[in-house]
Design a protein around this motif. Structure first.
Motif, PDB file in Angstrom:
ATOM      1  N   THR A 214      -4.643  -8.910   2.914  1.00  0.00           N
ATOM      2  CA  THR A 214      -4.150 -10.259   2.646  1.00  0.00           C
ATOM      3  C   THR A 214      -5.019 -10.960   1.612  1.00  0.00           C
ATOM      4  O   THR A 214      -4.507 -11.622   0.702  1.00  0.00           O
ATOM      5  CB  THR A 214      -4.111 -11.083   3.947  1.00  0.00           C
ATOM      6  OG1 THR A 214      -3.291 -10.411   4.899  1.00  0.00           O
ATOM      7  CG2 THR A 214      -3.579 -12.480   3.712  1.00  0.00           C
TER       8      THR A 214
ATOM      9  N   GLU B  72      -6.786  -9.552  -0.766  1.00  0.00           N
ATOM     10  CA  GLU B  72      -6.505  -8.952  -2.078  1.00  0.00           C
ATOM     11  C   GLU B  72      -5.198  -9.486  -2.649  1.00  0.00           C
ATOM     12  O   GLU B  72      -5.107  -9.757  -3.851  1.00  0.00           O
ATOM     13  CB  GLU B  72      -6.470  -7.427  -1.975  1.00  0.00           C
ATOM     14  CG  GLU B  72      -7.807  -6.792  -1.657  1.00  0.00           C
ATOM     15  CD  GLU B  72      -8.875  -7.108  -2.694  1.00  0.00           C
ATOM     16  OE1 GLU B  72      -8.580  -7.116  -3.899  1.00  0.00           O
ATOM     17  OE2 GLU B  72     -10.026  -7.362  -2.282  1.00  0.00           O
ATOM     18  N   GLU B  73      -4.180  -9.630  -1.802  1.00  0.00           N
ATOM     19  CA  GLU B  73      -2.902 -10.178  -2.267  1.00  0.00           C
ATOM     20  C   GLU B  73      -3.067 -11.614  -2.763  1.00  0.00           C
ATOM     21  O   GLU B  73      -2.515 -11.986  -3.801  1.00  0.00           O
ATOM     22  CB  GLU B  73      -1.865 -10.122  -1.148  1.00  0.00           C
ATOM     23  CG  GLU B  73      -1.389  -8.730  -0.815  1.00  0.00           C
ATOM     24  CD  GLU B  73      -0.502  -8.689   0.419  1.00  0.00           C
ATOM     25  OE1 GLU B  73      -0.315  -9.741   1.082  1.00  0.00           O
ATOM     26  OE2 GLU B  73       0.001  -7.598   0.722  1.00  0.00           O
TER      27      GLU B  73
ATOM     28  N   LYS C 263      -5.845 -13.019  -3.860  1.00  0.00           N
ATOM     29  CA  LYS C 263      -6.624 -12.994  -5.105  1.00  0.00           C
ATOM     30  C   LYS C 263      -5.721 -12.675  -6.287  1.00  0.00           C
ATOM     31  O   LYS C 263      -5.845 -13.282  -7.352  1.00  0.00           O
ATOM     32  CB  LYS C 263      -7.742 -11.960  -5.015  1.00  0.00           C
ATOM     33  CG  LYS C 263      -8.933 -12.398  -4.216  1.00  0.00           C
ATOM     34  CD  LYS C 263     -10.009 -11.316  -4.226  1.00  0.00           C
ATOM     35  CE  LYS C 263     -11.221 -11.701  -3.424  1.00  0.00           C
ATOM     36  NZ  LYS C 263     -12.243 -10.636  -3.412  1.00  0.00           N
ATOM     37  N   TYR C 264      -4.796 -11.739  -6.095  1.00  0.00           N
ATOM     38  CA  TYR C 264      -3.879 -11.394  -7.190  1.00  0.00           C
ATOM     39  C   TYR C 264      -2.980 -12.584  -7.521  1.00  0.00           C
ATOM     40  O   TYR C 264      -2.772 -12.896  -8.692  1.00  0.00           O
ATOM     41  CB  TYR C 264      -3.018 -10.179  -6.835  1.00  0.00           C
ATOM     42  CG  TYR C 264      -1.962  -9.935  -7.882  1.00  0.00           C
ATOM     43  CD1 TYR C 264      -2.303  -9.374  -9.117  1.00  0.00           C
ATOM     44  CD2 TYR C 264      -0.650 -10.309  -7.674  1.00  0.00           C
ATOM     45  CE1 TYR C 264      -1.360  -9.180 -10.098  1.00  0.00           C
ATOM     46  CE2 TYR C 264       0.304 -10.123  -8.659  1.00  0.00           C
ATOM     47  CZ  TYR C 264      -0.050  -9.563  -9.862  1.00  0.00           C
ATOM     48  OH  TYR C 264       0.895  -9.382 -10.837  1.00  0.00           O
ATOM     49  N   LYS C 265      -2.464 -13.247  -6.500  1.00  0.00           N
ATOM     50  CA  LYS C 265      -1.573 -14.380  -6.744  1.00  0.00           C
ATOM     51  C   LYS C 265      -2.267 -15.499  -7.509  1.00  0.00           C
ATOM     52  O   LYS C 265      -1.621 -16.242  -8.247  1.00  0.00           O
ATOM     53  CB  LYS C 265      -1.011 -14.906  -5.428  1.00  0.00           C
ATOM     54  CG  LYS C 265       0.025 -13.982  -4.823  1.00  0.00           C
ATOM     55  CD  LYS C 265       0.534 -14.517  -3.506  1.00  0.00           C
ATOM     56  CE  LYS C 265       1.549 -13.552  -2.903  1.00  0.00           C
ATOM     57  NZ  LYS C 265       2.051 -14.027  -1.609  1.00  0.00           N
TER      58      LYS C 265
ATOM     59  N   SER D 173      -4.697 -14.894  -9.700  1.00  0.00           N
ATOM     60  CA  SER D 173      -5.260 -14.338 -10.924  1.00  0.00           C
ATOM     61  C   SER D 173      -4.406 -14.669 -12.143  1.00  0.00           C
ATOM     62  O   SER D 173      -3.244 -15.070 -12.038  1.00  0.00           O
ATOM     63  CB  SER D 173      -5.386 -12.813 -10.804  1.00  0.00           C
ATOM     64  OG  SER D 173      -4.109 -12.217 -10.873  1.00  0.00           O
ATOM     65  N   ASP D 174      -4.981 -14.475 -13.306  1.00  0.00           N
ATOM     66  CA  ASP D 174      -4.268 -14.686 -14.564  1.00  0.00           C
ATOM     67  C   ASP D 174      -3.116 -13.702 -14.715  1.00  0.00           C
ATOM     68  O   ASP D 174      -2.084 -14.029 -15.305  1.00  0.00           O
ATOM     69  CB  ASP D 174      -5.218 -14.545 -15.752  1.00  0.00           C
ATOM     70  CG  ASP D 174      -6.202 -15.700 -15.828  1.00  0.00           C
ATOM     71  OD1 ASP D 174      -5.920 -16.760 -15.225  1.00  0.00           O
ATOM     72  OD2 ASP D 174      -7.245 -15.551 -16.481  1.00  0.00           O
ATOM     73  N   ASP D 175      -3.263 -12.485 -14.191  1.00  0.00           N
ATOM     74  CA  ASP D 175      -2.190 -11.494 -14.284  1.00  0.00           C
ATOM     75  C   ASP D 175      -0.925 -11.995 -13.599  1.00  0.00           C
ATOM     76  O   ASP D 175       0.180 -11.784 -14.087  1.00  0.00           O
ATOM     77  CB  ASP D 175      -2.615 -10.169 -13.640  1.00  0.00           C
ATOM     78  CG  ASP D 175      -3.721  -9.476 -14.408  1.00  0.00           C
ATOM     79  OD1 ASP D 175      -3.843  -9.743 -15.623  1.00  0.00           O
ATOM     80  OD2 ASP D 175      -4.456  -8.683 -13.800  1.00  0.00           O
ATOM     81  N   SER D 176      -1.082 -12.656 -12.479  1.00  0.00           N
ATOM     82  CA  SER D 176       0.058 -13.160 -11.733  1.00  0.00           C
ATOM     83  C   SER D 176       0.670 -14.385 -12.409  1.00  0.00           C
ATOM     84  O   SER D 176       1.868 -14.604 -12.334  1.00  0.00           O
ATOM     85  CB  SER D 176      -0.386 -13.530 -10.321  1.00  0.00           C
ATOM     86  OG  SER D 176       0.611 -14.226  -9.643  1.00  0.00           O
TER      87      SER D 176
ATOM     88  N   GLN E 151       0.681 -15.232 -15.708  1.00  0.00           N
ATOM     89  CA  GLN E 151       0.986 -15.170 -17.133  1.00  0.00           C
ATOM     90  C   GLN E 151       2.458 -15.419 -17.434  1.00  0.00           C
ATOM     91  O   GLN E 151       2.800 -15.844 -18.530  1.00  0.00           O
ATOM     92  CB  GLN E 151       0.525 -13.843 -17.729  1.00  0.00           C
ATOM     93  CG  GLN E 151       1.328 -12.630 -17.318  1.00  0.00           C
ATOM     94  CD  GLN E 151       0.736 -11.354 -17.887  1.00  0.00           C
ATOM     95  OE1 GLN E 151      -0.362 -11.356 -18.401  1.00  0.00           O
ATOM     96  NE2 GLN E 151       1.475 -10.297 -17.794  1.00  0.00           N
TER      97      GLN E 151
END
Length: 124
Positions: free
Chosen positions: A43, A45-46, A48-50, A52-55, A57
């Motif tokens: 959870t 990690e999910e 953190k991704y949400k 993040s800049d990757d999510s 962009q």
């Protein structure tokens, strides 16, 4: 190789039997705690991704599309789909454009297709 896989399995079984956790009376409780920790890690990690800049962009493009849909009356200020939006959802175009359904819906609501015969309207 079957024999190699069998020997590897046999070694793993011996290692498991030698492990102090194998005979622990609280094994299920320890496993439950470890499982909760693993789930929390997933959870985390999910999340953190949400963040993040990757999510994020694609967020400007998403906001621009929402703004367009609002300005054309497909959704309201609370992003609720309106009649024009439902109309666009039911239209199936063979266009590769992401906005083919919007274009056809605008033609319908502007009355452009009204004077055309059905065959002419379909040909568009």
């Amino acid at each position: 190789d079957f024999v190699g896989a069998y020997e590897m399995r046999k070694e793993w079984m011996e290692e498991m039997k030698a492990n102090k956790c194998h005979g622990c009376p609280k094994l299920e409780q320890h496993f439950a705690v470890a499982d909760v920790g693993r789930r929390l890690q997933v959870t985390l990690e999910e999340l953190k991704y949400k963040l993040s800049d990757d999510s994020l962009q694609l967020m400007p493009e998403f906001e621009a599309r929402l703004s367009l849909l609002k300005s054309l009356g497909y959704i309201d200020a609370e992003n609720v789909v309106q009649l024009k939006g439902h109309t666009a959802c039911t239209i199936n175009t063979a266009s590769n454009s992401a906005f083919g359904e919007l274009l056809v819906t605008e033609l319908i609501y502007d009355g452009v297709l009204t004077p055309l015969d059905p065959a002419e309207a379909v040909a568009l």
